[in-house]
Scaffold this motif. Sequence first.
Motif, PDB file in Angstrom:
ATOM      1  N   UNK A 198      -5.885   7.854  -3.096  1.00 61.65           N
ATOM      2  CA  UNK A 198      -4.949   8.977  -3.085  1.00 61.65           C
ATOM      3  C   UNK A 198      -5.573  10.214  -2.459  1.00 61.65           C
ATOM      4  N   UNK A 199      -6.819  10.486  -2.820  1.00 59.78           N
ATOM      5  CA  UNK A 199      -7.487  11.675  -2.326  1.00 59.78           C
ATOM      6  C   UNK A 199      -7.657  11.630  -0.806  1.00 59.78           C
ATOM      7  N   UNK A 200      -7.867  10.423  -0.258  1.00 55.99           N
ATOM      8  CA  UNK A 200      -8.026  10.258   1.180  1.00 55.99           C
ATOM      9  C   UNK A 200      -6.699  10.046   1.889  1.00 55.99           C
ATOM     10  N   UNK A 201      -5.607  10.105   1.138  1.00 55.36           N
ATOM     11  CA  UNK A 201      -4.252   9.938   1.689  1.00 55.36           C
ATOM     12  C   UNK A 201      -4.132   8.628   2.472  1.00 55.36           C
ATOM     13  N   UNK A 202      -4.699   7.556   1.916  1.00 48.40           N
ATOM     14  CA  UNK A 202      -4.596   6.253   2.562  1.00 48.40           C
ATOM     15  C   UNK A 202      -3.216   5.665   2.345  1.00 48.40           C
ATOM     16  N   UNK A 203      -2.638   5.037   3.347  1.00 45.76           N
ATOM     17  CA  UNK A 203      -1.266   4.528   3.226  1.00 45.76           C
ATOM     18  C   UNK A 203      -1.168   3.343   2.274  1.00 45.76           C
ATOM     19  N   UNK A 204       0.022   3.190   1.708  1.00 45.30           N
ATOM     20  CA  UNK A 204       0.318   2.035   0.862  1.00 45.30           C
ATOM     21  C   UNK A 204       1.501   1.300   1.481  1.00 45.30           C
ATOM     22  N   UNK A 207      -3.044   5.756  11.338  1.00 46.34           N
ATOM     23  CA  UNK A 207      -4.096   5.059  10.581  1.00 46.34           C
ATOM     24  C   UNK A 207      -5.432   5.046  11.335  1.00 46.34           C
ATOM     25  N   UNK A 208      -5.411   4.682  12.593  1.00 47.79           N
ATOM     26  CA  UNK A 208      -6.631   4.655  13.387  1.00 47.79           C
ATOM     27  C   UNK A 208      -7.427   3.375  13.296  1.00 47.79           C
ATOM     28  N   UNK A 209      -7.465   2.763  12.115  1.00 46.16           N
ATOM     29  CA  UNK A 209      -8.232   1.544  11.923  1.00 46.16           C
ATOM     30  C   UNK A 209      -7.826   0.882  10.607  1.00 46.16           C
ATOM     31  N   UNK A 210      -8.310  -0.320  10.405  1.00 43.38           N
ATOM     32  CA  UNK A 210      -8.154  -0.995   9.119  1.00 43.38           C
ATOM     33  C   UNK A 210      -9.156  -0.403   8.142  1.00 43.38           C
ATOM     34  N   UNK A 211      -8.705  -0.093   6.936  1.00 45.70           N
ATOM     35  CA  UNK A 211      -9.577   0.451   5.895  1.00 45.70           C
ATOM     36  C   UNK A 211      -9.890  -0.652   4.887  1.00 45.70           C
ATOM     37  N   UNK A 212     -11.153  -0.711   4.472  1.00 47.64           N
ATOM     38  CA  UNK A 212     -11.598  -1.749   3.548  1.00 47.64           C
ATOM     39  C   UNK A 212     -11.957  -1.128   2.206  1.00 47.64           C
ATOM     40  N   UNK A 213     -11.079  -1.318   1.234  1.00 45.36           N
ATOM     41  CA  UNK A 213     -11.290  -0.820  -0.116  1.00 45.36           C
ATOM     42  C   UNK A 213     -11.724  -1.981  -1.012  1.00 45.36           C
ATOM     43  N   UNK A 214     -12.391  -1.705  -2.142  1.00 48.80           N
ATOM     44  CA  UNK A 214     -12.826  -2.786  -3.024  1.00 48.80           C
ATOM     45  C   UNK A 214     -11.675  -3.648  -3.535  1.00 48.80           C
ATOM     46  N   UNK A 215     -10.483  -3.059  -3.661  1.00 51.55           N
ATOM     47  CA  UNK A 215      -9.350  -3.808  -4.200  1.00 51.55           C
ATOM     48  C   UNK A 215      -8.437  -4.343  -3.092  1.00 51.55           C
ATOM     49  N   UNK A 216      -8.927  -4.378  -1.860  1.00 51.04           N
ATOM     50  CA  UNK A 216      -8.142  -4.957  -0.778  1.00 51.04           C
ATOM     51  C   UNK A 216      -8.121  -4.076   0.452  1.00 51.04           C
ATOM     52  N   UNK A 217      -7.919  -4.684   1.616  1.00 56.20           N
ATOM     53  CA  UNK A 217      -7.914  -3.912   2.854  1.00 56.20           C
ATOM     54  C   UNK A 217      -6.542  -3.303   3.128  1.00 56.20           C
ATOM     55  N   UNK A 244      -4.455  -2.684   6.280  1.00 62.17           N
ATOM     56  CA  UNK A 244      -4.522  -3.080   7.688  1.00 62.17           C
ATOM     57  C   UNK A 244      -3.967  -2.038   8.638  1.00 62.17           C
ATOM     58  N   UNK A 245      -4.472  -2.083   9.861  1.00 62.24           N
ATOM     59  CA  UNK A 245      -3.975  -1.212  10.920  1.00 62.24           C
ATOM     60  C   UNK A 245      -2.583  -1.636  11.362  1.00 62.24           C
ATOM     61  N   UNK A 246      -2.334  -2.932  11.393  1.00 66.34           N
ATOM     62  CA  UNK A 246      -1.047  -3.477  11.813  1.00 66.34           C
ATOM     63  C   UNK A 246      -0.422  -4.282  10.682  1.00 66.34           C
ATOM     64  N   UNK A 247       0.900  -4.437  10.671  1.00 71.12           N
ATOM     65  CA  UNK A 247       1.530  -5.303   9.678  1.00 71.12           C
ATOM     66  C   UNK A 247       0.899  -6.689   9.710  1.00 71.12           C
ATOM     67  N   UNK A 248       0.783  -7.316   8.544  1.00 72.20           N
ATOM     68  CA  UNK A 248       0.053  -8.583   8.458  1.00 72.20           C
ATOM     69  C   UNK A 248       0.729  -9.715   9.229  1.00 72.20           C
ATOM     70  N   UNK A 249       2.033  -9.610   9.489  1.00 71.96           N
ATOM     71  CA  UNK A 249       2.687 -10.636  10.298  1.00 71.96           C
ATOM     72  C   UNK A 249       2.081 -10.670  11.703  1.00 71.96           C
ATOM     73  N   UNK A 250       1.486  -9.548  12.115  1.00 68.97           N
ATOM     74  CA  UNK A 250       0.760  -9.480  13.389  1.00 68.97           C
ATOM     75  C   UNK A 250      -0.725  -9.727  13.167  1.00 68.97           C
ATOM     76  N   UNK A 251      -1.349  -8.928  12.294  1.00 60.14           N
ATOM     77  CA  UNK A 251      -2.811  -8.919  12.188  1.00 60.14           C
ATOM     78  C   UNK A 251      -3.386 -10.180  11.563  1.00 60.14           C
TER      79      UNK A 251
END
Length: 477
Positions: free
Chosen positions: A24-30, A109-119, A121-128
């Motif tokens: 939340x603090x880093x405003x990462x997308x959900x 987004x700029x890139x895929x982010x890797x968090x301990x509880x899951x990544x 992704x930069x693109x929707x998973x149907x693509x990535x």
Amino acid sequence: MTTFPLRLTSTDDRLTAAIAAIRDDLALPQGFPAAVEHEAERVVAAHPLPEADLTAVPFITIDPEGSTDLDQAVQIERLGQGFLVRYAIADVPAFVEPLGAIDEETRLRGQTFYAPDGRIPLHPTVISENAASLLPDLERGAFVWRFELDGDGAVLDTTLSRARIRSVRQLSYLEAQREIDAGALETDPVRSTLLLLAELGPARRELERLRGGASLSRPEQIVESHDGHYTLERRSSLPVEQWNAQISLLTGMEAARIMIDGRVGILRTMPEPEPDTVDRFRRRTEALGHPWPTDMPYGEYLASLDPNEPLQLAITHAAGSLFRGAGYTAFDAELPEQVMQAAVAAPYAHTTAPLRRLVDRFVLVVCEALCADEAPPRWVRDALPALPKIMASSDSRASQLDSRSIAAVEAALLCDRVGEVFDASVISAKESRGIVQVLDPAVDAECTGALTPGQRVRVRLVEAEIATGRVLFELVA
């Protein structure tokens, strides 16, 4: 690789809350907006494969265990006394409409982010993780780099074009290393590529040494989640990872050369360290009892260090001062003053991970156009000036996510052990405090006391707070 499992009970909820707070603090997308998901489903359904057919070429992928977003596939064969390398990169541009919903979201987004509880992704998973991913036994579109190299691994010729490919096998790094170590069976196309990689990788590393390139070989701390529990790992890279990285490095250097020759593109740049920074580092190596010879390039010196030896580990951390100022430099028509990536000791560009990094998609399109003697598309040229700022912001968020997540997990691992004494090595020190690396569990943390870098010490845990990720030790007299 050393693994320290976290079998958390009362700390589970606090750690989950701490990681959520970091997101939340880093405003990462959900998740992705509905418009992005709908566009992804539409472009995947309508996606045509390239006409050029390289599905008979036995490409393989080599990635971390469990990867599903596979950017690269490689195939190597003999070419006279040298090598022919084909390096296929996921055709992400085919799934991203210029200035469309996916394009707009990936620029946020700029890139895929890797968090301990899951990544994230930069693109929707149907693509990535599906349509663009170079998964085994499936036809996929790709940008295929073709390198002709001499016996020393030096480039003789480079081409780039789109084609359909089919990976014949997906390997983890550990599986690939085991295949290489087993040797023989060069008639097997998978083993043949791996054995040639084991020959070419060291040759390319020697070229890196000769041109003055450098890299830091530090053990990594990695946090992963399995079945609701976390693991904290400290791991060193396998030889095959370093050899595989040389193919990516080769590709990035050739991409940079093509863009410089074409006078349009975006480079990954880093200035040479300042003379006083080099002098301070040289004095530090002398103080730590492992002096840097004056006639040895710094890359060669760093490669000689053993991070498992405390004094040399402290030197690798001190060497971080030599690797500062990295960024992205865009240009169109007029070449920038700074084109070098000092650690690579050559111009360099990011181009091999378009599923996970925004800038690579644009580099691929620019290089494809220039290799065909065409001008890059207008939408690419219009985007270039904005990319350095986008990537800088994204890199900052990714770095903070990584460091703060590791700190939270380290605190969770230690929160019930305040007062205990641990064996550690001193990584760095200044005045009355410094940073120590605890041997078991795999924790790097602040420590108070009169510390000397490279010392083996005993330290007592004073504080471990999950919410802030703060861990503090004190030197035991």
